[in-house]
Design a protein around this motif. Structure first.
Motif, short mmCIF file in Angstrom:
data_model
loop_
_atom_site.label_atom_id
_atom_site.label_comp_id
_atom_site.label_asym_id
_atom_site.label_seq_id
_atom_site.Cartn_x
_atom_site.Cartn_y
_atom_site.Cartn_z
N GLY A 1 -3.57 -29.70 -29.94
CA GLY A 1 -4.36 -30.82 -29.42
C GLY A 1 -3.47 -31.78 -28.66
O GLY A 1 -2.36 -32.08 -29.10
N ILE A 2 -3.95 -32.26 -27.52
CA ILE A 2 -3.16 -33.16 -26.66
C ILE A 2 -3.98 -34.41 -26.37
O ILE A 2 -5.13 -34.31 -25.93
N LYS A 3 -3.39 -35.57 -26.61
CA LYS A 3 -4.05 -36.83 -26.31
C LYS A 3 -3.14 -37.66 -25.41
O LYS A 3 -1.98 -37.91 -25.74
N VAL A 4 -3.68 -38.08 -24.25
CA VAL A 4 -2.91 -38.85 -23.28
C VAL A 4 -3.50 -40.24 -23.16
O VAL A 4 -4.71 -40.39 -22.92
N THR A 5 -2.68 -41.26 -23.31
CA THR A 5 -3.13 -42.64 -23.14
C THR A 5 -2.22 -43.35 -22.13
O THR A 5 -1.08 -42.94 -21.91
N VAL A 6 -2.75 -44.40 -21.52
CA VAL A 6 -1.96 -45.21 -20.59
C VAL A 6 -2.00 -46.66 -21.06
O VAL A 6 -3.04 -47.16 -21.48
N GLN A 7 -0.85 -47.32 -21.01
CA GLN A 7 -0.74 -48.70 -21.46
C GLN A 7 -0.19 -49.56 -20.34
O GLN A 7 0.81 -49.20 -19.70
N ASP A 8 -0.84 -50.69 -20.10
CA ASP A 8 -0.35 -51.66 -19.12
C ASP A 8 0.62 -52.60 -19.83
O ASP A 8 0.24 -53.25 -20.81
N VAL A 9 1.86 -52.68 -19.36
CA VAL A 9 2.88 -53.48 -20.06
C VAL A 9 2.60 -54.97 -19.96
O VAL A 9 3.07 -55.75 -20.80
N THR B 1 -0.67 -56.48 -19.77
CA THR B 1 -1.85 -56.87 -20.55
C THR B 1 -1.87 -56.24 -21.93
O THR B 1 -2.66 -56.65 -22.78
N ASN B 2 -1.05 -55.21 -22.14
CA ASN B 2 -0.99 -54.46 -23.39
C ASN B 2 -2.28 -53.68 -23.68
O ASN B 2 -2.51 -53.22 -24.80
N VAL B 3 -3.12 -53.54 -22.66
CA VAL B 3 -4.36 -52.78 -22.81
C VAL B 3 -4.05 -51.29 -22.74
O VAL B 3 -3.32 -50.84 -21.85
N GLU B 4 -4.60 -50.53 -23.69
CA GLU B 4 -4.38 -49.09 -23.73
C GLU B 4 -5.70 -48.36 -23.54
O GLU B 4 -6.70 -48.71 -24.13
N LYS B 5 -5.69 -47.35 -22.69
CA LYS B 5 -6.89 -46.57 -22.40
C LYS B 5 -6.58 -45.08 -22.53
O LYS B 5 -5.46 -44.65 -22.30
N ILE B 6 -7.61 -44.31 -22.86
CA ILE B 6 -7.46 -42.86 -22.95
C ILE B 6 -7.57 -42.25 -21.57
O ILE B 6 -8.52 -42.51 -20.83
N VAL B 7 -6.58 -41.44 -21.21
CA VAL B 7 -6.58 -40.73 -19.93
C VAL B 7 -7.25 -39.38 -20.09
O VAL B 7 -8.10 -38.98 -19.29
N SER B 8 -6.89 -38.65 -21.14
CA SER B 8 -7.43 -37.31 -21.33
C SER B 8 -7.20 -36.84 -22.76
O SER B 8 -6.22 -37.23 -23.40
N VAL B 9 -8.12 -36.02 -23.25
CA VAL B 9 -7.95 -35.29 -24.51
C VAL B 9 -8.15 -33.82 -24.18
O VAL B 9 -9.17 -33.46 -23.58
N ALA B 10 -7.19 -32.99 -24.52
CA ALA B 10 -7.26 -31.58 -24.14
C ALA B 10 -6.77 -30.70 -25.29
O ALA B 10 -6.13 -31.18 -26.24
N TYR B 11 -7.07 -29.42 -25.17
CA TYR B 11 -6.62 -28.43 -26.15
C TYR B 11 -6.01 -27.25 -25.41
O TYR B 11 -6.58 -26.74 -24.45
N ALA B 12 -4.83 -26.83 -25.87
CA ALA B 12 -4.12 -25.73 -25.24
C ALA B 12 -3.78 -24.67 -26.28
O ALA B 12 -3.69 -24.97 -27.48
N THR B 13 -3.62 -23.45 -25.81
CA THR B 13 -3.24 -22.34 -26.69
C THR B 13 -1.86 -21.84 -26.29
O THR B 13 -1.61 -21.59 -25.10
#
Length: 553
Positions: free
Chosen positions: A91-99, A101-113
């Motif tokens: 399982g892969i979870k990608v988030t982005v944070q603005d340094v 504002t400290n706001v964090e948002k989800i960019v993508s959730v993915a699954y790889a084999t």
């Protein structure tokens, strides 16, 4: 066969600051660069669990929800959810944070084999992942469902293609005056695999191939829209074969179809070593389909021109894009649906995802923390769970028959009326496969109301190992062949079903779950207030039915 694997599984976190070298002309992180980072992080997680080198086998559909900009911080977390014999789901979870504002948002959730590739010729068998948290258990259970979707995807796609060929979808649109020939969007690129593009065994990084594919697909899309396309999603990446340092990789990209504000670009990758290059003997190692849109300076989506297939192969790709879009929209509709408004339409394009959501909903409900016991009676316990305005209940029953027999009896809903007075009639409308059936059920009326009816999907799953439960999940679905009638009040089941745990060779624990709807609320309310024992009585009848049937086997 050697058994390998770290006891606690792979768990890796990578943080990166987005620099200008990682960004496109808009100052946003390049999708190709992000795919490389995602693959690298997930591969490290896989290798941490396996203890040997691993290669990318596939990556499920990827949706990009947010864009990361220069100066922001990307965090990628990867964890092995489940190990099969020689492969693992990560399982892969990608988030982005603005340094600032400290706001964090989800960019993508993915699954790889990923597949373990030991240096020696011998095979290895991976150790099971050690499950340390409630979330670990949940993802471990759902990984097997996602694997079913991967294995069944090709069959669903072929069925839709057959439908498309019969219906002749969009044939008239080819005559539009402004339609663009697909030939004008064809792009070819050649890359030489060098040591920085490969792992320490010389195998090309899957993420590097994905990045090259994104580049050539972006150029193809730009020839149609005459703007800078933005990658929004990728249909499953699947690697058919390896490539190594020294290979020449040939990338061919072409627009398959457009859909108002989006365009699908297909990319085929072929590999050649020196000898194959001279003889023109290609190895097909990968194909993928990338979906782009484009925006103007105000951030508004732009419309793509229609395309005009000119050959039989163009026509095949054209209809293939329509089929993939139907699957993609079905997946998005089902898996992102809110709990109070589930997507329940039973169509060929979304059957796998409705089945997945059926099992997933019950698994999520059972795993929720905060269940409170409200009643105890001999071999029966009743629990309730409140989350916002959603109320659910669980009935736990101790039954003196083997778990596999309880599963067989409870998964056949035509037997339900023998112990559940809330079932008047029950018939099978459609036997989808050995694990899925659609039933039509009628139920007695509540005071002052008409009798109720239901159309429900029942999905059953046997455990992969003894510590896991048997599962029988039920939810309402919509069948065009069975519309509501005036005689009955059509009711819904949001999430219900059984989990059956083995206690011994001759006993089991049966847990029934139900996410309460308006039709169930009067019974639960009466139980909680003590004015009725309807739930306990039904549970007692269930135990009696199971043990009576069990004594005959």
């Amino acid at each position: 066969m050697e058994r390998r694997g770290a006891a606690a599984g792979g768990d890796v976190c990578m943080c990166q600051t987005v620099f200008p070298a990682h960004a496109n002309h808009r100052g946003e992180l390049s999708a190709g660069q992000l795919l490389k980072w995602m693959d690298a992080t997930a591969c490290l997680a896989a290798e941490k669990h396996a203890g040997v080198s691993c290669v990318t086998a596939s990556m499920d559909d990827i949706q990009f929800e947010e864009a990361a900009r220069v100066g922001q911080i990307i965090t990628i977390k990867a964890k092995v959810n489940r190990a099969f014999k020689t492969s693992m789901e990560v399982g892969i979870k990608v988030t982005v944070q603005d340094v600032l504002t400290n706001v964090e948002k989800i960019v993508s959730v993915a699954y790889a084999t990923y597949v373990a590739k030991p240096v020696s010729a011998g095979k290895i068998e991976l150790e099971p992942v050690k499950l340390l948290s409630r979330e670990d258990h949940l993802e471990h259970s759902l990984a097997i469902e996602r694997r079913r979707i991967r294995l069944g995807y090709e069959q669903v796609f072929q069925n839709l293609m057959q439908e498309s060929n019969k219906e002749g979808d969009y044939c008239d649109s080819f005559e539009e005056e402004d339609a663009v020939s697909t030939d004008l969007t064809h792009v070819q690129s050649i890359e030489l695999v060098q040591p920085p593009h490969a792992n320490h065994h010389g195998n090309t990084f899957g993420g590097q191939i994905m990045a090259w594919m994104e580049t050539v697909a972006s150029i193809s899309a730009s020839r149609l829209c005459r703007s800078y396309p933005v990658l929004k999603s990728v249909n499953m990446f699947k690697f058919w074969g390896p490539s190594v340092v020294g290979d020449r990789l040939v990338f061919n990209a072409i627009v398959n179809n457009t859909f108002q504000n989006s365009v699908e670009v297909g990319v085929r990758v072929e590999a050649y070593n020196c000898e194959e290059w001279i003889k023109n003997q290609a190895r097909h190692i990968n194909s993928a389909f990338l979906i782009f849109n484009t925006v103007n300076d105000k951030g508004e989506l732009l419309t793509f021109p229609r395309i005009k297939p000119t050959t039989k192969d163009d026509m095949r790709r054209y209809h293939g894009a329509i089929a993939r879009r139907r699957i993609r929209l079905a997946r998005k509709c089902v898996l992102s649906a809110k709990e109070d408004k589930p997507s329940d339409s039973w169509e060929r394009s979304n059957q796998a995802y409705v089945s997945y959501s059926n099992i997933a909903a019950l698994t999520h409900l059972a795993a929720k923390p905060g269940w409170e016991i409200t009643s105890t009676l001999d071999d029966i316990k009743i629990w309730t769970h409140e989350e916002g305005d959603v109320l659910s209940f669980k009935v736990e029953m101790q039954v003196k028959i083997p778990s596999h027999l309880a599963f067989s009896l409870l998964s056949d809903f035509t037997l339900r009326q023998q112990w559940d007075k809330h079932f008047l009639t029950c018939e099978v409308l459609q036997a989808v496969n050995e694990d899925e059936k659609i039933y039509y059920i009628t139920s007695p009326p509540m005071t002052g109301h008409k009798s109720r009816d239901f159309v429900i999907l029942v999905s059953q799953r046997q455990p992969c190992k003894q510590s896991e439960p048997y599962i029988v999940a039920a939810k309402s679905v919509t069948l065009t062949s069975m519309p509501p009638s005036l005689e009955y009040c059509r009711s819904k089941i949001l999430c219900a079903g059984f989990q059956i745990y083995t206690d011994s060779s001759s006993s089991c624990t049966v847990c029934y779950f139900n996410q309460v709807t308006s039709g169930v609320m009067p019974y639960l309310a009466a139980n909680l207030m003590g004015s009725s024992k309807s739930i306990e009585d039904t549970a007692l009848e269930c135990i009696k039915f199971l043990e009576l049937k069990g004594s005959k086997y």
